[in-house]
Design a protein around this motif. Structure first.
Motif, short mmCIF file in Angstrom:
data_model
loop_
_atom_site.label_atom_id
_atom_site.label_comp_id
_atom_site.label_asym_id
_atom_site.label_seq_id
_atom_site.Cartn_x
_atom_site.Cartn_y
_atom_site.Cartn_z
N GLU A 45 -54.94 -76.72 39.23
CA GLU A 45 -55.08 -75.65 39.84
C GLU A 45 -55.34 -75.72 41.58
O GLU A 45 -55.18 -76.36 41.45
CB GLU A 45 -56.57 -74.70 39.34
CG GLU A 45 -56.89 -74.77 39.33
CD GLU A 45 -58.68 -74.29 39.34
OE1 GLU A 45 -58.28 -72.88 38.96
OE2 GLU A 45 -59.74 -74.73 39.31
N PHE A 46 -54.80 -74.58 41.84
CA PHE A 46 -54.73 -74.64 43.25
C PHE A 46 -55.82 -74.63 43.56
O PHE A 46 -56.58 -74.05 43.33
CB PHE A 46 -53.57 -73.62 43.93
CG PHE A 46 -53.87 -73.78 45.73
CD1 PHE A 46 -54.46 -72.59 46.03
CD2 PHE A 46 -53.34 -74.40 46.34
CE1 PHE A 46 -54.26 -71.78 47.43
CE2 PHE A 46 -53.33 -73.83 47.84
CZ PHE A 46 -54.00 -73.23 48.08
N VAL A 47 -56.39 -75.30 45.02
CA VAL A 47 -57.74 -74.82 45.18
C VAL A 47 -57.03 -74.80 47.22
O VAL A 47 -58.31 -73.69 47.43
CB VAL A 47 -58.33 -76.39 45.13
CG1 VAL A 47 -59.76 -76.58 46.30
CG2 VAL A 47 -59.08 -76.93 44.12
N PRO A 57 -55.39 -71.76 57.36
CA PRO A 57 -55.50 -72.34 55.35
C PRO A 57 -55.65 -71.09 54.56
O PRO A 57 -56.03 -70.30 54.83
CB PRO A 57 -57.25 -73.12 55.92
CG PRO A 57 -57.09 -72.93 57.87
CD PRO A 57 -55.82 -71.91 58.49
N THR A 58 -55.81 -71.45 53.66
CA THR A 58 -55.65 -70.49 52.18
C THR A 58 -56.61 -71.44 51.33
O THR A 58 -56.41 -72.25 50.77
CB THR A 58 -54.06 -69.99 52.12
OG1 THR A 58 -54.16 -69.27 50.95
CG2 THR A 58 -53.02 -71.48 51.52
N TYR A 59 -57.28 -70.56 50.61
CA TYR A 59 -58.18 -70.89 49.32
C TYR A 59 -57.30 -70.67 48.33
O TYR A 59 -56.89 -68.50 48.52
CB TYR A 59 -59.26 -70.03 49.96
CG TYR A 59 -59.76 -71.80 50.82
CD1 TYR A 59 -59.35 -70.92 52.08
CD2 TYR A 59 -60.01 -72.44 51.36
CE1 TYR A 59 -59.66 -71.67 53.42
CE2 TYR A 59 -60.75 -73.09 52.28
CZ TYR A 59 -60.15 -72.84 53.90
OH TYR A 59 -60.65 -73.38 54.51
N VAL A 63 -62.63 -70.10 45.17
CA VAL A 63 -63.40 -71.38 46.27
C VAL A 63 -63.67 -70.97 47.29
O VAL A 63 -64.33 -71.04 48.48
CB VAL A 63 -63.11 -73.14 46.36
CG1 VAL A 63 -62.51 -73.47 45.25
CG2 VAL A 63 -61.87 -72.36 47.41
N LYS A 64 -62.91 -69.92 47.62
CA LYS A 64 -63.08 -68.78 48.83
C LYS A 64 -64.52 -68.74 49.36
O LYS A 64 -65.08 -68.01 48.70
CB LYS A 64 -61.96 -67.48 49.15
CG LYS A 64 -61.89 -67.22 50.82
CD LYS A 64 -61.06 -65.65 50.13
CE LYS A 64 -60.08 -66.31 50.10
NZ LYS A 64 -58.81 -65.17 50.06
N GLY A 65 -64.97 -68.64 50.73
CA GLY A 65 -66.10 -68.58 51.21
C GLY A 65 -66.45 -69.48 50.46
O GLY A 65 -68.34 -69.87 51.79
N ARG A 66 -66.32 -70.59 50.43
CA ARG A 66 -67.55 -71.91 49.83
C ARG A 66 -67.18 -73.08 50.19
O ARG A 66 -67.75 -73.94 50.03
CB ARG A 66 -67.84 -72.00 48.36
CG ARG A 66 -68.39 -71.14 47.99
CD ARG A 66 -69.13 -71.43 46.25
NE ARG A 66 -67.22 -71.26 45.42
CZ ARG A 66 -67.61 -72.48 44.66
NH1 ARG A 66 -68.88 -73.21 44.66
NH2 ARG A 66 -66.76 -72.25 44.09
N ASP A 83 -69.43 -76.45 49.17
CA ASP A 83 -70.71 -76.36 50.08
C ASP A 83 -70.75 -75.19 48.96
O ASP A 83 -69.00 -74.42 47.66
CB ASP A 83 -70.88 -75.46 51.35
CG ASP A 83 -70.43 -76.58 52.73
OD1 ASP A 83 -70.15 -76.00 53.43
OD2 ASP A 83 -70.95 -77.79 52.39
N GLY A 84 -72.30 -75.36 48.19
CA GLY A 84 -72.05 -73.98 47.23
C GLY A 84 -72.15 -74.81 45.90
O GLY A 84 -71.52 -73.81 44.92
N LEU A 85 -71.71 -75.65 45.42
CA LEU A 85 -71.05 -76.05 43.85
C LEU A 85 -71.41 -75.71 42.85
O LEU A 85 -72.51 -75.75 43.49
CB LEU A 85 -70.21 -77.84 44.77
CG LEU A 85 -69.74 -78.27 45.11
CD1 LEU A 85 -70.02 -80.38 45.89
CD2 LEU A 85 -68.60 -78.48 44.79
N GLN A 86 -70.53 -75.56 42.41
CA GLN A 86 -71.38 -74.74 40.72
C GLN A 86 -70.83 -75.23 39.47
O GLN A 86 -69.74 -76.81 39.43
CB GLN A 86 -70.19 -73.09 40.90
CG GLN A 86 -70.87 -72.18 41.71
CD GLN A 86 -70.08 -70.88 42.08
OE1 GLN A 86 -69.52 -70.78 40.99
NE2 GLN A 86 -70.50 -70.21 42.92
#
Length: 127
Positions: A45-47, A57-59, A63-66, A83-86
């Motif tokens: 999948e695209f990140v 840049p595109t997200y 993941v947007k915002g992290r 950041d804010g990895l889950q």
């Protein structure tokens, strides 16, 4: 073009990692720079992408915002600050390059927009 990723590893939930991708070889052909990921049993999948979508840049929504993608064009290197990895971010992360930009964000999220891929780096997020 040869791509080498680095920076993966094991981190706890809420932690951060910074992935790097360095290109060598025929780097004059590089325009788009992207990151994709693949978890076990799931499709790639695209990140994120930079220098692909002409508006910047595109997200992916997940993941947007992290995550933040950036590039050091002089070094043919780009980065993915995570950041804010889950736990659900655990996957093998691949960097990729493509030969063109587009005014279509959707184009930049497609695997076939990229023609060179790294070997992947494992990111594991523990709970």
């Amino acid at each position: 073009v040869q791509l080498v990723e680095s920076g993966g590893g094991l981190v706890q939930t809420g932690g951060s990692l910074r992935l790097s991708c360095t290109a060598s070889g025929s780097t004059f052909s590089i325009l788009a720079m992207g990151w994709f990921r693949q978890a076990p049993g799931k499709a790639r999948e695209f990140v994120a992408a930079i220098r692909c979508y002409q508006r910047g840049p595109t997200y992916s929504e997940s993941v947007k915002g992290r995550f933040t993608i950036s590039a050091d064009n002089s070094q043919n290197t780009w980065f993915l600050q995570m950041d804010g990895l889950q736990v659900e971010d655990s996957a093998v992360y691949y960097c990729a390059t493509g030969p063109r930009t587009s005014d279509s964000r959707a184009y930049c999220t497609r695997s076939d927009a990229y023609d060179a891929w790294g070997q992947g780096t494992q990111v594991t997020v523990s709970s």
